[in-house]
Write a protein that holds these residues in place. Structure first.
Motif, PDB file in Angstrom:
ATOM      1  N   ALA A 296     -12.855  23.360  37.154  1.00 36.48           N
ATOM      2  CA  ALA A 296     -12.518  22.204  35.887  1.00 36.48           C
ATOM      3  C   ALA A 296     -10.899  22.419  35.992  1.00 36.48           C
ATOM      4  O   ALA A 296      -9.902  23.055  36.240  1.00 36.48           O
ATOM      5  CB  ALA A 296     -12.506  22.233  34.748  1.00 36.48           C
ATOM      6  N   LEU A 297      -9.871  20.841  35.593  1.00 39.10           N
ATOM      7  CA  LEU A 297      -9.203  20.392  36.159  1.00 39.10           C
ATOM      8  C   LEU A 297      -7.852  20.579  35.032  1.00 39.10           C
ATOM      9  O   LEU A 297      -7.381  21.094  35.119  1.00 39.10           O
ATOM     10  CB  LEU A 297      -8.474  18.771  35.240  1.00 39.10           C
ATOM     11  N   LYS A 298      -8.875  21.545  33.519  1.00 38.20           N
ATOM     12  CA  LYS A 298      -7.728  21.946  32.806  1.00 38.20           C
ATOM     13  C   LYS A 298      -7.171  23.462  32.980  1.00 38.20           C
ATOM     14  O   LYS A 298      -6.274  23.780  32.421  1.00 38.20           O
ATOM     15  CB  LYS A 298      -8.373  21.901  31.178  1.00 38.20           C
ATOM     16  N   ASP A 299      -7.873  24.143  33.851  1.00 36.73           N
ATOM     17  CA  ASP A 299      -7.615  25.553  33.890  1.00 36.73           C
ATOM     18  C   ASP A 299      -6.191  25.812  35.414  1.00 36.73           C
ATOM     19  O   ASP A 299      -6.229  26.505  36.212  1.00 36.73           O
ATOM     20  CB  ASP A 299      -9.065  25.314  34.977  1.00 36.73           C
ATOM     21  N   ILE A 300      -6.188  24.319  35.650  1.00 40.91           N
ATOM     22  CA  ILE A 300      -5.643  24.219  37.038  1.00 40.91           C
ATOM     23  C   ILE A 300      -3.484  24.113  35.460  1.00 40.91           C
ATOM     24  O   ILE A 300      -3.845  23.569  35.084  1.00 40.91           O
ATOM     25  CB  ILE A 300      -5.455  23.526  37.847  1.00 40.91           C
ATOM     26  N   ASP A 301      -2.122  24.164  36.688  1.00 41.07           N
ATOM     27  CA  ASP A 301      -1.300  24.431  35.647  1.00 41.07           C
ATOM     28  C   ASP A 301      -1.244  23.060  35.507  1.00 41.07           C
ATOM     29  O   ASP A 301      -1.229  21.763  36.268  1.00 41.07           O
ATOM     30  CB  ASP A 301      -0.117  24.767  36.587  1.00 41.07           C
ATOM     31  N   GLN A 302      -0.206  22.733  34.716  1.00 39.87           N
ATOM     32  CA  GLN A 302       0.018  20.906  34.421  1.00 39.87           C
ATOM     33  C   GLN A 302       1.026  20.593  35.509  1.00 39.87           C
ATOM     34  O   GLN A 302       0.510  19.009  35.339  1.00 39.87           O
ATOM     35  CB  GLN A 302       0.848  20.680  32.972  1.00 39.87           C
ATOM     36  N   GLU A 303       1.463  20.784  36.222  1.00 39.90           N
ATOM     37  CA  GLU A 303       2.831  20.073  37.055  1.00 39.90           C
ATOM     38  C   GLU A 303       1.375  19.302  37.961  1.00 39.90           C
ATOM     39  O   GLU A 303       1.480  18.080  37.936  1.00 39.90           O
ATOM     40  CB  GLU A 303       3.185  20.668  37.528  1.00 39.90           C
ATOM     41  N   ARG A 304       0.425  19.842  38.761  1.00 36.76           N
ATOM     42  CA  ARG A 304      -0.546  20.044  39.152  1.00 36.76           C
ATOM     43  C   ARG A 304      -1.564  19.006  38.825  1.00 36.76           C
ATOM     44  O   ARG A 304      -1.616  18.072  39.450  1.00 36.76           O
ATOM     45  CB  ARG A 304      -1.285  20.919  40.037  1.00 36.76           C
ATOM     46  N   ARG A 305      -1.816  19.253  37.617  1.00 31.43           N
ATOM     47  CA  ARG A 305      -2.776  18.327  36.849  1.00 31.43           C
ATOM     48  C   ARG A 305      -1.927  16.211  36.991  1.00 31.43           C
ATOM     49  O   ARG A 305      -3.146  15.796  37.564  1.00 31.43           O
ATOM     50  CB  ARG A 305      -2.706  18.404  35.906  1.00 31.43           C
ATOM     51  N   ALA A 306      -0.871  16.723  36.338  1.00 36.28           N
ATOM     52  CA  ALA A 306      -0.277  15.204  36.485  1.00 36.28           C
ATOM     53  C   ALA A 306       0.451  14.644  38.128  1.00 36.28           C
ATOM     54  O   ALA A 306      -0.189  13.886  37.854  1.00 36.28           O
ATOM     55  CB  ALA A 306       0.842  14.924  35.569  1.00 36.28           C
ATOM     56  N   GLY A 307       0.511  15.438  38.789  1.00 37.60           N
ATOM     57  CA  GLY A 307       1.386  15.121  40.025  1.00 37.60           C
ATOM     58  C   GLY A 307       0.338  14.887  41.684  1.00 37.60           C
ATOM     59  O   GLY A 307       0.504  15.073  42.724  1.00 37.60           O
ATOM     60  N   TYR A 308      -0.663  14.688  41.105  1.00 41.74           N
ATOM     61  CA  TYR A 308      -2.049  14.370  42.681  1.00 41.74           C
ATOM     62  C   TYR A 308      -2.788  14.229  42.843  1.00 41.74           C
ATOM     63  O   TYR A 308      -3.612  14.225  40.880  1.00 41.74           O
ATOM     64  CB  TYR A 308      -2.416  16.719  42.489  1.00 41.74           C
ATOM     65  N   ALA A 309      -3.121  13.223  42.945  1.00 45.04           N
ATOM     66  CA  ALA A 309      -4.972  12.123  42.713  1.00 45.04           C
ATOM     67  C   ALA A 309      -6.148  12.979  42.933  1.00 45.04           C
ATOM     68  O   ALA A 309      -6.802  12.683  43.679  1.00 45.04           O
ATOM     69  CB  ALA A 309      -4.692  11.699  43.559  1.00 45.04           C
ATOM     70  N   TRP A 310      -6.499  13.953  41.921  1.00 43.85           N
ATOM     71  CA  TRP A 310      -8.413  14.725  41.826  1.00 43.85           C
ATOM     72  C   TRP A 310      -8.692  14.003  41.356  1.00 43.85           C
ATOM     73  O   TRP A 310      -9.546  14.096  42.565  1.00 43.85           O
ATOM     74  CB  TRP A 310      -7.673  15.599  40.760  1.00 43.85           C
ATOM     75  N   TYR A 311      -8.933  12.920  41.344  1.00 43.72           N
ATOM     76  CA  TYR A 311      -9.894  11.742  41.313  1.00 43.72           C
ATOM     77  C   TYR A 311      -9.986  10.528  41.778  1.00 43.72           C
ATOM     78  O   TYR A 311      -8.675   9.847  41.283  1.00 43.72           O
ATOM     79  CB  TYR A 311     -10.429  11.713  39.734  1.00 43.72           C
ATOM     80  N   GLY A 312     -10.894   9.864  41.824  1.00 44.01           N
ATOM     81  CA  GLY A 312     -10.650   7.987  42.011  1.00 44.01           C
ATOM     82  C   GLY A 312     -12.121   7.399  42.118  1.00 44.01           C
ATOM     83  O   GLY A 312     -12.627   8.408  41.934  1.00 44.01           O
ATOM     84  N   ASN A 313     -12.254   6.005  42.433  1.00 45.50           N
ATOM     85  CA  ASN A 313     -13.489   5.302  42.330  1.00 45.50           C
ATOM     86  C   ASN A 313     -13.733   5.071  43.668  1.00 45.50           C
ATOM     87  O   ASN A 313     -13.722   3.993  44.149  1.00 45.50           O
ATOM     88  CB  ASN A 313     -13.088   4.232  41.647  1.00 45.50           C
TER      89      ASN A 313
END
Length: 321
Positions: A296-313
């Protein structure tokens, strides 16, 4: 505000089961190239910064380390070649065509015998891996295909160089087909990078673990669709499209701001895909700077949550819905 809080709470609760999340896009290549590269540099700077092997650095200001070597990362080298060819087409100044040809020969020399391209030439660590990340290798193959066909600004190349470019494209396509990951006997998709010897998906930066990538796989499929149809290419494309359909995530849309990212339940939202899927399980995975895989994205550090393209279309751009 109360309804928004309730919606967010519900979204967070759902994250663990679906593994879906928002992303804040990484800086674009142009922004990352602000200190000088082929995307923003003047043509005179491009000439001045061509290296002795014929390639270009990711950042012209680098003087040591891996990033001081010639690379195809962040649009380096193939962008310079395109700009030089364009300049020659308009000026007929052979200084530009000669530099472009030197760059083309660099790419031919950079290619592995198995058809893959590393991220950095004569490098070490993960930079040696066959690199699909940010569509680097596919963009090189697109360029070489234009050269092979003397298309557009590349009408000046001679038949010998065009023939070598065609051979390189053919080898590259063979590499794409051989690196498509097989799970339980079925073809699936591709990783961001593959080991240059085993051809299996492998790791790069600490938060980029061996996995399958929806984004890069989409670009590979799009390129394969431009190739003359063979039974192997047709099977490869169909398998990848089937995989996209299997792993799509529905019922959620992205919300994002400048500091974090999250997901909101929305039954009317278009499908989304994770940046990374775990090999064989097809679970979306997330990894912070500690290198520990989470679901789950919520379980990694905030810096990586905000700074990397984890999802897309991404797959929707080739008609997968």
């Amino acid at each position: 505000m109360k309804n928004r809080t309730l919606t967010c709470a519900l979204s967070i609760a759902l994250l663990g089961s679906v593994g879906a999340s928002l992303f804040i896009p990484a800086p674009t290549a142009i922004v990352m190239a602000a200190d000088g590269s082929g995307t923003t540099a003047s043509i005179s700077d491009i000439l001045k910064n061509q290296q002795s092997d014929g390639g270009w650095k990711k950042y012209y200001s680098e003087t040591s380390g891996e990033w001081a070597k010639s690379t195809i990362d962040n649009k380096a080298t193939y962008t310079e070649i395109r700009r030089l060819a364009s300049e020659y087409s308009s000026s007929k100044n052979t200084t530009y065509s000669a530099a472009a040809i030197k760059g083309i020969n660099f790419l031919l020399n950079m290619q592995y015998a198995n058809g893959g391209f590393p991220q950095v030439y004569k490098s070490s660590d993960y930079h040696t891996h066959i690199t699909y990340n940010d569509d680097a290798m596919v963009n090189v193959l697109i360029l070489l295909d234009e050269i092979a066909n003397k298309k557009g600004d590349f009408s000046f190349v001679d038949s010998n160089l065009a023939s070598k470019a065609k051979q390189a494209v053919d080898k590259g396509v063979d590499c794409l087909l051989k690196t498509q990951y097989v799970s339980s006997g079925k073809l699936t998709a591709w990783g961001q990078q593959h080991d240059e010897n085993t051809l299996k998906p492998t790791s790069a930066r600490i938060y980029e673990v061996p996995s399958l990538s929806a984004g890069e796989s989409t670009t590979i499929v799009k390129f394969l669709k431009t190739r003359p149809a063979t039974s192997q290419i047709t099977a490869s494309i169909k398998a990848a499209e089937d995989w996209f359909k299997k792993v799509k995530i529905t019922g959620y849309r992205y919300e994002r701001n400048s500091t974090d990212s999250y997901i909101v339940a929305d039954s009317s939202a278009a499908p989304i895909w994770a940046r990374f899927y775990q090999l064989d399980t097809n679970k979306p995975i997330f990894t912070g700077r500690d290198g520990v895989v989470k679901y789950a994205l919520k379980d990694i550090d905030q810096e990586r949550r905000a700074g990397y393209a984890w999802y897309g279309n991404w797959p929707s751009k080739i008609g997968i819905n």
